[in-house]
Design a protein around this motif. Structure first.
Motif: not given
Length: 428
Positions: A300-312
């Motif tokens: 996955x593209x790490x910029x678009x899918x960043x570390x907190x992407x699914x950590x609301x």
């Protein structure tokens, strides 16, 4: 069949007795947050269909955990659209089914091929995002957890089957939960039919075939769920509430309990546990908490899918990095103006652990399917503030015994810099 029909009949009778639960302690704690957006939502929780469960975890001297749940407006009869949260039970049921089948050569890593045998069914014989080039249950779980991709959910739905999904969840005590559909546009009849599936060796030789299936079990749709004042069908506005009555239903408390059952299986009764191996638990823990940018397959593209992407609860709009020494084992969902997250948060440095589960509805115009939801201006900022309120309180909360959290210290992947392009814009 008679016993199962009785469960379906009793399900609405049991849950209609439920009343919204709110604890004074949690209400008082939430009132300490000074954020304007947070205060606005807390002033009108009914408008936002807000529900929250905060779970304190304390250990004894033998490191055995005990759980204390605090509730705010928790009500299984108030419908919210669960969206991708249902990917968690589907992953667990897929692993459980593999263990029940116990077929030599068929594991969560075995290559699979999905065929088609009914209207709207689609084939999937290869998966270029996996290291093997084929789909597998393990790879479906990775994609469903890391960035919440939709296709893996539909494939796990097809593997487990609509009947077994619901029978299994009801047998574990989640009577008011129902899973009725894939995440593709299909009729109710088409969703009752599931694809034939093959498990194959690396050289293509067949190991096991699962035939197409059809679910004959009835659903109980007597409790209607209609929201909003209108909705779009393509470019046409329909001036009536959107009907969720036959859609997936996954009450917040069931969501929290299933996450707790997989992280702390000893904390629930044996019939509530999922039949998983130690390696199953390891895989689930890893991909509930690993970051997309740490993962090689899919890349996955790490910029678009960043570390907190699914950590609301940690998704700050300004900074996408997670706090050092913190890992969140969670699953989220978002659709139709609903945002939902069930999380187990671990701070290894400060010896902090707790669970937090919440859902919020942000759709001020009352129109569904118009893509005009206040995710960025209300929903996500509220959940971030909620998460920080509980996290900061937990860091200051006194514990008699410091927890040994080594069980949740995972060896994560490290991204390899190769020439493969990164993956962007997945369907989730």
């Amino acid at each position: 069949m008679k016993h199962f029909t009785l469960i379906l009949f009793l399900c609405p009778l049991l849950t209609t007795l439920a009343q919204p639960r709110t604890d004074a302690f949690l209400t008082k704690l939430l009132a300490t947050n000074p954020s304007a957006v947070f205060k606005e939502v807390m002033r009108h929780p009914e408008t936002y269909r807000l529900q929250i469960i905060y779970t304190q975890i304390d250990r004894d001297k033998a490191n055995k955990p005990s759980f204390k749940h605090y509730y705010f407006r928790v009500d299984s009869t108030e419908y919210f659209n669960p969206a991708s949260t249902v990917k968690l039970p589907l992953a667990l049921l897929s692993l459980e089914k593999l263990n029940r089948l116990s077929i030599p050569g068929v594991t969560k890593y075995t290559a699979m091929q999905f065929d088609s045998a009914y209207s709207k069914q689609t084939k999937e014989w290869i998966d270029t995002t996996s290291e093997s080039g084929y789909p597998s249950i393990a790879h479906c779980i990775k994609k469903a957890f890391l960035v919440s991709e939709n296709d893996p959910y539909s494939r796990m739905y097809e593997f487990v089957g609509q009947s077994e999904i619901n029978r299994s969840l009801h047998a574990k005590g989640y009577l008011d939960t129902r899973i009725t559909h894939r995440f593709v546009r299909m009729t109710a009849d088409e969703n009752r039919h599931t694809n034939p599936i093959r498990f194959i060796r690396s050289d293509g030789r067949l190991i096991y075939t699962q035939p197409a299936a059809f679910n004959t079990d009835p659903f109980d749709f007597r409790r209607e769920a209609r929201l909003g004042k209108g909705y779009y069908v393509r470019d046409s506005l329909v001036h009536e509430p959107f009907n969720f009555t036959e859609r997936n239903k996954f009450p917040l408390e069931a969501f929290q309990q299933i996450l707790q059952s997989v992280l702390f299986p000893e904390s629930v009764t044996p019939n509530q546990r999922f039949n998983l191996t130690n390696d199953d638990y390891r895989l689930v823990y890893q991909y509930l908490s690993q970051y997309p940018g740490e993962t090689n397959y899919p890349k996955y593209d790490a910029k678009q899918y960043y570390d907190s992407y699914v950590k609301f609860f940690f998704m700050d709009s300004l900074h996408h990095q997670m706090p050092t020494d913190v890992r969140v084992f969670n699953k989220v969902g978002w659709a139709y103006g609903f945002l939902t997250d069930a999380s187990y948060v671990v701070d290894f440095k400060n010896k902090v652990e707790y669970m937090l589960t919440a859902t919020i509805y942000v759709n001020s115009d009352g129109i569904l399917n118009d893509d005009k939801y206040e995710y960025d201006t209300v929903g996500n900022p509220f959940l971030y503030q909620l998460g920080q309120t509980i996290y900061q309180y937990e860091r200051s909360r006194k514990r008699l015994y410091k927890p040994d959290l080594s069980k949740f210290q995972i060896t994560y992947e490290k991204r390899i810099n190769d020439n493969r392009p990164t993956i962007k814009n997945v369907d989730n």
